[in-house]
Design an enzyme around this catalytic site. Sequence first.
Site, mmCIF file in Angstrom:
data_model
loop_
_atom_site.group_PDB
_atom_site.id
_atom_site.type_symbol
_atom_site.label_atom_id
_atom_site.label_comp_id
_atom_site.label_asym_id
_atom_site.label_seq_id
_atom_site.Cartn_x
_atom_site.Cartn_y
_atom_site.Cartn_z
ATOM 1 N N HIS A 41 0.834 -1.206 0.000
ATOM 2 C CA HIS A 41 0.000 0.000 0.000
ATOM 3 C C HIS A 41 0.873 1.263 0.000
ATOM 4 O O HIS A 41 0.617 2.217 -0.737
ATOM 5 C CB HIS A 41 -0.852 0.076 1.275
ATOM 6 C CG HIS A 41 -1.924 -0.949 1.406
ATOM 7 N ND1 HIS A 41 -2.072 -1.721 2.540
ATOM 8 C CD2 HIS A 41 -2.930 -1.322 0.572
ATOM 9 C CE1 HIS A 41 -3.121 -2.519 2.410
ATOM 10 N NE2 HIS A 41 -3.654 -2.303 1.209
ATOM 11 N N LYS B 30 -15.391 -7.514 4.296
ATOM 12 C CA LYS B 30 -14.278 -7.839 5.197
ATOM 13 C C LYS B 30 -14.611 -7.462 6.644
ATOM 14 O O LYS B 30 -15.091 -6.361 6.899
ATOM 15 C CB LYS B 30 -13.016 -7.071 4.769
ATOM 16 C CG LYS B 30 -12.428 -7.552 3.443
ATOM 17 C CD LYS B 30 -11.174 -6.776 3.102
ATOM 18 C CE LYS B 30 -10.595 -7.206 1.765
ATOM 19 N NZ LYS B 30 -9.509 -6.327 1.315
ATOM 20 N N ARG C 273 -1.318 -6.138 -8.208
ATOM 21 C CA ARG C 273 -0.234 -7.109 -8.037
ATOM 22 C C ARG C 273 -0.234 -8.151 -9.150
ATOM 23 O O ARG C 273 0.757 -8.821 -9.369
ATOM 24 C CB ARG C 273 -0.366 -7.810 -6.676
ATOM 25 C CG ARG C 273 0.027 -6.935 -5.505
ATOM 26 C CD ARG C 273 -0.521 -7.487 -4.222
ATOM 27 N NE ARG C 273 -1.974 -7.498 -4.245
ATOM 28 C CZ ARG C 273 -2.744 -7.741 -3.192
ATOM 29 N NH1 ARG C 273 -2.205 -8.024 -2.045
ATOM 30 N NH2 ARG C 273 -4.056 -7.714 -3.293
ATOM 31 N N SER D 174 -2.954 -7.525 3.138
ATOM 32 C CA SER D 174 -3.244 -7.399 4.574
ATOM 33 C C SER D 174 -3.691 -8.731 5.152
ATOM 34 O O SER D 174 -3.274 -9.131 6.245
ATOM 35 C CB SER D 174 -4.342 -6.354 4.805
ATOM 36 O OG SER D 174 -3.943 -5.101 4.325
HETATM 37 O O1 PNS Z 1 -8.478 -2.657 0.494
HETATM 38 P P1 PNS Z 1 -9.761 -3.152 -0.108
HETATM 39 O O2 PNS Z 1 -10.619 -3.843 0.933
HETATM 40 O O3 PNS Z 1 -9.563 -4.017 -1.311
HETATM 41 O O4 PNS Z 1 -10.537 -1.837 -0.608
HETATM 42 C C1 PNS Z 1 -11.843 -1.932 -1.150
HETATM 43 C C2 PNS Z 1 -12.548 -0.585 -0.995
HETATM 44 C C3 PNS Z 1 -12.624 -0.190 0.483
HETATM 45 C C4 PNS Z 1 -11.810 0.478 -1.764
HETATM 46 C C5 PNS Z 1 -13.980 -0.776 -1.593
HETATM 47 O O5 PNS Z 1 -14.662 -1.787 -0.873
HETATM 48 C C6 PNS Z 1 -14.779 0.517 -1.557
HETATM 49 O O6 PNS Z 1 -14.646 1.346 -2.428
HETATM 50 N N1 PNS Z 1 -15.599 0.693 -0.467
HETATM 51 C C7 PNS Z 1 -16.401 1.889 -0.280
HETATM 52 C C8 PNS Z 1 -17.868 1.605 -0.626
HETATM 53 C C9 PNS Z 1 -18.080 1.669 -2.148
HETATM 54 O O7 PNS Z 1 -17.892 2.696 -2.774
HETATM 55 N N2 PNS Z 1 -18.508 0.527 -2.698
HETATM 56 C C10 PNS Z 1 -18.774 0.407 -4.122
HETATM 57 C C11 PNS Z 1 -17.494 0.085 -4.905
HETATM 58 S S1 PNS Z 1 -17.787 0.007 -6.633
#
Ligand code: PNS
Length: 160
Positions: free
Chosen positions: A18, A42, A92, A129
């Site tokens: 990150h 998660k 990745r 993570s």
């Molecule tokens: O580190 P991660 O868990 O892969 O990140 C995913 C994250 C937090 C960026 C994604 O779940 C997100 O954007 N969450 C906010 C809610 C949202 O906008 N959901 C619709 C995504 S198209």
Amino acid sequence: MPLIAICPGSYDPVTHGHLDVIERSAALFDEVVAAVLWNPDKAGTFAVEERIRFIENATGHLENVRVEAFAGRLLVDVAREIGASVIVKGLRGETDYSYEQPMALMNRHLTGIETVFLPGAPDFVQVSSSLIKQVCMLGGDVTGLVPDEVRDALVALRDG
Ligand code: PNS
């Protein structure tokens, strides 16, 4: 007008993968916001305040980076609120692309915001993570893959 990028994630906890993406974004854009967001798929390990502190401590040398948390919000709404014109994510490999592509297209569908992908640094291709947490919980050494502070917090959780 400053070009603002948002680097979103669960950051539970932040890894060197990150941090590599945040640091490279800071070199490309005027301002970078590392946004701690909620991923409904998660379960959380660290409190949001801890996640923020870990990122802040690891990015203190980057003057154009700030860290914020946005609970229960859509990424696109957060991006609009902070004036971000681009979402930056690290990739990745192919699995990441399969996971990220629908989100990138959905976010573009919702507000037109584009997602830019940076190729993950080869040194951290194996770093996520969830894998870090699993390895540490089972006694493996994650030194060098996360900030020392994060490693110590994981060890404290394990031994706690
Ligand atoms: O580190 P991660 O868990 O892969 O990140 C995913 C994250 C937090 C960026 C994604 O779940 C997100 O954007 N969450 C906010 C809610 C949202 O906008 N959901 C619709 C995504 S198209």
